[in-house]
Design a protein around this motif. Structure first.
Motif, PDB file in Angstrom:
ATOM      1  N   UNK A   1       0.815  -1.203   0.000  1.00 45.73           N
ATOM      2  CA  UNK A   1       0.000   0.000   0.000  1.00 45.73           C
ATOM      3  C   UNK A   1       0.850   1.254   0.000  1.00 45.73           C
ATOM      4  N   UNK A   2       0.209   2.366   0.332  1.00 49.46           N
ATOM      5  CA  UNK A   2       0.906   3.647   0.373  1.00 49.46           C
ATOM      6  C   UNK A   2       1.764   3.752   1.626  1.00 49.46           C
ATOM      7  N   UNK A   3       2.809   4.546   1.539  1.00 47.64           N
ATOM      8  CA  UNK A   3       3.688   4.797   2.674  1.00 47.64           C
ATOM      9  C   UNK A   3       2.958   5.708   3.664  1.00 47.64           C
ATOM     10  N   UNK A   4       2.680   5.196   4.845  1.00 47.02           N
ATOM     11  CA  UNK A   4       1.922   5.953   5.839  1.00 47.02           C
ATOM     12  C   UNK A   4       2.757   7.038   6.517  1.00 47.02           C
ATOM     13  N   UNK A   5       4.032   7.119   6.168  1.00 39.89           N
ATOM     14  CA  UNK A   5       4.846   8.227   6.629  1.00 39.89           C
ATOM     15  C   UNK A   5       4.433   9.548   5.998  1.00 39.89           C
ATOM     16  N   UNK A   6       3.675   9.461   4.898  1.00 37.19           N
ATOM     17  CA  UNK A   6       3.076  10.655   4.295  1.00 37.19           C
ATOM     18  C   UNK A   6       1.686  10.823   4.909  1.00 37.19           C
ATOM     19  N   UNK A   7       1.506  11.860   5.697  1.00 41.75           N
ATOM     20  CA  UNK A   7       0.170  12.092   6.265  1.00 41.75           C
ATOM     21  C   UNK A   7      -0.778  12.581   5.181  1.00 41.75           C
ATOM     22  N   UNK A   8      -0.275  13.447   4.334  1.00 40.29           N
ATOM     23  CA  UNK A   8      -1.061  14.015   3.236  1.00 40.29           C
ATOM     24  C   UNK A   8      -0.083  14.578   2.211  1.00 40.29           C
ATOM     25  N   UNK A   9      -0.388  14.430   0.946  1.00 45.69           N
ATOM     26  CA  UNK A   9       0.403  14.900  -0.191  1.00 45.69           C
ATOM     27  C   UNK A   9       1.581  13.965  -0.491  1.00 45.69           C
ATOM     28  N   UNK A  10       1.814  13.789  -1.782  1.00 48.43           N
ATOM     29  CA  UNK A  10       2.955  13.049  -2.341  1.00 48.43           C
ATOM     30  C   UNK A  10       2.894  11.542  -2.136  1.00 48.43           C
ATOM     31  N   UNK A  11       1.927  11.059  -1.346  1.00 40.79           N
ATOM     32  CA  UNK A  11       1.868   9.612  -1.137  1.00 40.79           C
ATOM     33  C   UNK A  11       1.555   8.872  -2.431  1.00 40.79           C
ATOM     34  N   UNK A  12       0.718   9.474  -3.302  1.00 40.66           N
ATOM     35  CA  UNK A  12       0.406   8.802  -4.560  1.00 40.66           C
ATOM     36  C   UNK A  12       1.593   8.845  -5.512  1.00 40.66           C
TER      37      UNK A  12
END
Length: 306
Positions: free
Chosen positions: A197-208
């Motif tokens: 899945x997505x890296x949860x270290x990104x709270x918002x933005x740039x995760x995609x």
């Protein structure tokens, strides 16, 4: 139809935060498109502790949707990952609550995703509410895009290929891109299983963007399906706290750049932010303060890699 997994073709995941009215329009468009396309689907709504009554609206008006009501805002990546873990579809549609699928868009996304076995993700052609093109996809961000963010010049440059923006091509055929905007992404389940899945270290933005980079590194092609047209109202959650979100944007970018670029690159971005702050200060603009904080974010990221 092809490539089904069990009895579900598409799992639609919507992560919401205080966007009750727009979410209702979003979910109504998903239900309409599922019926029109003949695709078998399920809908999962993950609510990040909204205070505007969002969970009640979902329970009352969209009982077919599975609601995951969180007690705290865990961010975009973590909330999507919760739903990804329980998704049963052969493909998963990650859709923002401020997005509305237009007629035929789901079928167009599905066809683009399964047009070739190497295609792992398909994004939509995002439109502004007035019908103008908002996004057809992007190249992975680099120094040029950063400079155009800090020193905005002519609008044509900001919206050009020089700034990483992609063209929708002929408006019908899928176009290879590096990544779509995270507002609408259809991805094969096997891709999620392979890269996680997505890296949860990104709270918002740039995760995609990070997710798409990992998908591309695993050998998959990412495309825009310009025949899939989606209205994206844009920034309806983040506009509620604009100053905090500006800093969050650059915290996430620093995390991304630290992972995929060198300390020298981070040093250059920090210098650009300091220069932009000085220019804004000379003009007496309040943005100078935020840019100085942004420079500190990148300097800290560089120091961590030194």
């Amino acid at each position: 139809m092809t490539e089904t997994r069990g009895d579900i073709d598409i799992t639609t995941i919507v992560v919401s935060w205080n966007t009750r009215e727009l979410l209702a329009r979003c979910l109504a468009s998903v239900e309409r498109e599922l019926e029109a396309s003949g695709l078998r689907g399920e809908i999962v709504v993950v609510d990040n502790a909204s205070t505007d009554g969002t969970p009640d609206v979902v329970r009352k008006h969209f009982p077919v949707a599975t609601l995951v009501a969180l007690e705290e805002n865990r961010g975009f990546a973590a909330a999507n990952n919760l739903a990804l873990a329980q998704a049963r579809g052969a493909a998963v549609l990650l859709l923002n609550p401020d997005a509305e699928l237009l007629l035929g868009s789901l079928d167009a996304l599905w066809r683009a995703l399964y047009a070739a076995p190497h295609v792992g993700m398909a994004g939509a052609l995002l439109l502004n509410p007035d019908g103008s093109v908002q996004s057809a996809g992007y190249r992975f961000p680099g120094l040029t895009q950063v400079l155009l963010d800090f020193f905005p010049l002519h609008p044509r440059l900001v919206g050009s290929r020089l700034n990483g923006r992609m063209s929708p091509g002929d408006g019908l055929s899928p176009v290879a891109i590096d990544h779509p905007l995270g507002a609408c992404m259809l991805v094969r389940r096997e891709v999620v299983d392979a890269v996680g899945g997505m890296d949860e270290g990104y709270f918002l933005y740039s995760e995609e963007i990070d997710w798409c980079r990992r998908i591309a590194q695993a050998g998959w092609t990412i495309v825009t399906a310009p025949a899939a047209r989606v209205i994206h109202h844009g920034g309806q959650s983040t506009s509620q706290v604009p100053d905090a979100m500006f800093l969050q944007l650059h915290r996430s970018r620093a995390r991304y750049f630290r992972r995929y670029h060198s300390p020298r690159f981070l040093r250059a971005v920090a210098l650009a932010a300091r220069t932009a702050a000085a220019v804004e200060a000379l003009r007496g603009r309040p943005r100078a303060t935020a840019l100085r904080e942004v420079a500190g974010i990148y300097a800290t990221a560089e120091a961590a890699d030194a």
